[in-house]
Design an enzyme around this catalytic site. Structure first.
Site, PDB file in Angstrom:
ATOM      1  N   HIS A   1       0.711  -1.493  -0.226  1.00 43.62           N
ATOM      2  CA  HIS A   1      -0.368   0.028   0.032  1.00 43.62           C
ATOM      3  C   HIS A   1       0.702   1.469  -0.028  1.00 43.62           C
ATOM      4  O   HIS A   1       1.977   1.429   0.381  1.00 43.62           O
ATOM      5  CB  HIS A   1      -0.249   0.164   1.138  1.00 43.62           C
TER       6      HIS A   1
ATOM      7  N   ASP B   1       0.443   4.262   0.579  1.00 39.00           N
ATOM      8  CA  ASP B   1       0.073   5.209   2.117  1.00 39.00           C
ATOM      9  C   ASP B   1       0.599   5.656   3.706  1.00 39.00           C
ATOM     10  O   ASP B   1       1.538   4.209   3.892  1.00 39.00           O
ATOM     11  CB  ASP B   1      -1.602   5.570   2.609  1.00 39.00           C
TER      12      ASP B   1
ATOM     13  N   ASP C   1       6.198   0.619   6.604  1.00 38.58           N
ATOM     14  CA  ASP C   1       5.061   0.034   6.437  1.00 38.58           C
ATOM     15  C   ASP C   1       3.899   1.502   5.741  1.00 38.58           C
ATOM     16  O   ASP C   1       3.934   2.303   5.943  1.00 38.58           O
ATOM     17  CB  ASP C   1       4.502   0.286   7.919  1.00 38.58           C
TER      18      ASP C   1
ATOM     19  N   GLU D   1      -5.088   2.220   2.639  1.00 35.89           N
ATOM     20  CA  GLU D   1      -5.023   1.083   3.907  1.00 35.89           C
ATOM     21  C   GLU D   1      -5.324   1.449   5.243  1.00 35.89           C
ATOM     22  O   GLU D   1      -5.561   0.896   5.833  1.00 35.89           O
ATOM     23  CB  GLU D   1      -3.404  -0.024   3.700  1.00 35.89           C
ATOM     24  N   GLU D   2      -4.273   2.568   5.547  1.00 37.77           N
ATOM     25  CA  GLU D   2      -4.587   2.911   7.100  1.00 37.77           C
ATOM     26  C   GLU D   2      -6.080   3.298   7.270  1.00 37.77           C
ATOM     27  O   GLU D   2      -6.074   3.287   8.539  1.00 37.77           O
ATOM     28  CB  GLU D   2      -3.058   4.010   6.594  1.00 37.77           C
TER      29      GLU D   2
ATOM     30  N   ASP E   1       3.854  -7.064   3.482  1.00 39.73           N
ATOM     31  CA  ASP E   1       3.518  -5.901   4.117  1.00 39.73           C
ATOM     32  C   ASP E   1       3.041  -6.436   5.341  1.00 39.73           C
ATOM     33  O   ASP E   1       2.824  -6.042   6.805  1.00 39.73           O
ATOM     34  CB  ASP E   1       1.860  -5.121   4.649  1.00 39.73           C
TER      35      ASP E   1
ATOM     36  N   HIS F   1       2.609   2.725  13.296  1.00 37.68           N
ATOM     37  CA  HIS F   1       2.231   3.264  13.159  1.00 37.68           C
ATOM     38  C   HIS F   1       2.671   4.056  14.499  1.00 37.68           C
ATOM     39  O   HIS F   1       1.447   4.870  15.793  1.00 37.68           O
ATOM     40  CB  HIS F   1       0.708   2.607  13.974  1.00 37.68           C
TER      41      HIS F   1
END
Length: 487
Positions: A77, A79, A116, A146-147, A170, A458
């Site tokens: 992904h 983003d 990530d 995705e996030e 991922d 994150h």
């Protein structure tokens, strides 16, 4: 600092990852990275597609002699999660990520790194660029958003991709192959904010809950880290009951899929109770530090004077809000019976925010068991409905059921064993990989997920272990060489 990564090996991945760090790409703000990827594919002379939801698909033919192999879709992904320390000046919509090498790791300066899923994207880009790798037909699928909603995975259309095998790139532990993941539901909760004039004879303070580690609400929920929203409201309940504290506003957490690290509230306290309330706050800080000493060594909880607000929440609303937040399930709810050590079901009380019109709460709940996911969603809905809030359950996405007879699993086990002398661990993950959604659109796909070692995604502590990127790349290259012949 940032250009240190250009000297790392394998250059095929690190040069692409550096390019990604220079393009702001927080979720929902992906126009620049999507344009970059379209140009990347077109400059290589490859078939390049941008679909209606922002997914980028780039197709590369097989190398000579490999035309009979099963088609492979390499997926990541575009983003990244925009998290930063409160004392870091950074605009995720404008500024590049500033990276640096810290011993065995690459990390960022006070922000999320974007490994990530920048590592997976960079690896797929390197395969597309290559002129000397051996592979069958390959397609790169770079999904959008995705996030914060898995928009790209939800919007992917059937018939666009030709491959038979999905390599989701991922995952975050080198040497492990993932064959299943949790599904999830967003609970979006709203109270109508009802304000009243600030009582006379009160003093205003801003409460600051800071210094927590936060992290990925799926991967790191098992670590038992503090949730800044739950801790803040634990004190608010005590102080409202014992010192007449009133809440003017609250702002806790930032993203639904990140364990909240910081929470703030503007409150007022009657003058006669200021000293006792301040002493109690210190006592609660000590309690929190003692309870979480092993996982939150940098926790701080303090008050600072601020201007007296014009209004505070009405008393009954404040009480209902506090009770609901206090009662809301949070953290690990149940461990898996099928796979020891794996979280089955969890909830992350991610966001609590107020303005003049509403109070908004966001939670993200996950489970690999659909019935348990639905049960937890109804439990949370019941708590907040009883408190008078409106609850909307939305954004549900399915889990990915493990297939232990997967042909690509057996291929990759054999390749890893031959290359590194050991069988990789087979795992499922308590996080929302896109495989469940993608597999629903392309049910014939044989799917697996893998990647280099990434820690603390994150959060501003996010880092990737440098030597595992080389192993991840070598493993990818060997896997592509050994894709089975199409039947």
């Amino acid at each position: 600092m940032s250009k240190e990564i250009l000297s790392l090996e394998p250059k095929a991945i690190w040069e692409n990852f550096y390019a990604l760090t220079q393009i702001p790409r927080p979720s929902k703000h992906e126009d620049a990275i999507q344009a970059f990827m379209v140009k990347f594919g077109e400059d290589l002379g490859l078939e390049t597609i941008k679909d209606a939801v922002g997914n980028i698909i780039i197709k590369k033919p097989a190398t000579p002699g490999m035309e009979d192999r099963m088609g492979v879709v390499m997926q990541g992904h575009l983003d990244m999660v925009p998290q930063k320390n409160s004392d870091t000046e950074h605009d995720f919509e404008k500024d590049p990520i500033e990276t640096y090498v810290d011993g065995e790791w690459l990390t960022a300066n006070g922000t999320t790194l974007g490994a990530d899923n920048g590592m997976g994207v960079a690896a797929a880009m390197a395969v597309l660029q290559s002129t000397d790798l051996v592979h069958g037909p390959v397609e790169a699928l770079f999904t959008s958003d995705e996030e914060t909603g898995m928009t790209g995975a939800f919007g992917l259309q059937p018939g666009v991709l030709d491959g038979d095998i999905l390599l989701n790139m991922d995952s975050e532990d080198e040497g492990e192959l993932y064959v299943g993941c949790a599904g999830g539901i967003d609970a979006n909760i709203t109270f109508k904010n009802k304000l009243t004039e600030t009582p006379k004879g009160t003093v205003a303070f801003k409460l600051n809950m800071k210094g927590l580690k936060g992290g990925h609400s799926g991967m790191e929920i098992i670590l038992g880290r503090g949730n800044s929203n739950k801790l803040l409201f634990r004190f608010l309940k005590h102080a409202a009951k014992n010192f007449g504290l009133r809440i003017a506003s609250v702002d806790g957490g930032s993203l639904r899929n990140a364990i909240p690290r910081e929470s703030f509230a503007v409150v007022v306290v009657p003058e006669k109770h200021v000293d006792a309330c301040a002493a109690s706050l210190k006592e609660f800080e000590a309690i929190f530090k003692a309870e979480l000493s092993a996982v939150e060594p940098d926790l701080t909880f303090f008050a600072e004077p601020c201007d007296l607000p014009k209004n505070v929440m009405k008393g009954k609303l404040q009480n209902r809000l506090i009770d609901a937040i206090y009662a809301c399930p949070n953290g690990v709810i149940r461990m898996s019976d099928a796979m020891p050590g794996l979280v089955e079901t969890s909830n992350n009380l991610a966001r609590v925010y107020s303005d003049d019109k509403k109070i908004m709460i966001q939670t993200l709940l996950r489970s690999s068991v659909n019935s348990a996911k639905e049960d937890l969603a109804e439990m949370i809905s019941s708590v907040f409905t009883l408190a008078g809030a409106k609850v909307v359950l939305e954004g549900e996405y399915p889990g990915w059921k493990p297939n232990m007879d997967s042909p690509i699993l057996k291929t990759m086990q054999n390749v890893y064993n031959e290359k590194y002398g050991k069988i990789p661990e087979i795992k499922a993950i308590h996080a929302g990989l896109e495989c469940g959604l993608l597999g629903a659109v392309y049910p014939h796909w044989d799917m697996i997920s893998f990647g280099p070692t990434i820690r603390f995604p994150h959060s501003p502590d996010e880092k990737v272990k440098i030597d595992t990127v080389q192993k991840f790349w070598d493993f990818t290259v060997e896997t592509l060489k050994n894709i089975p012949v199409k039947k």
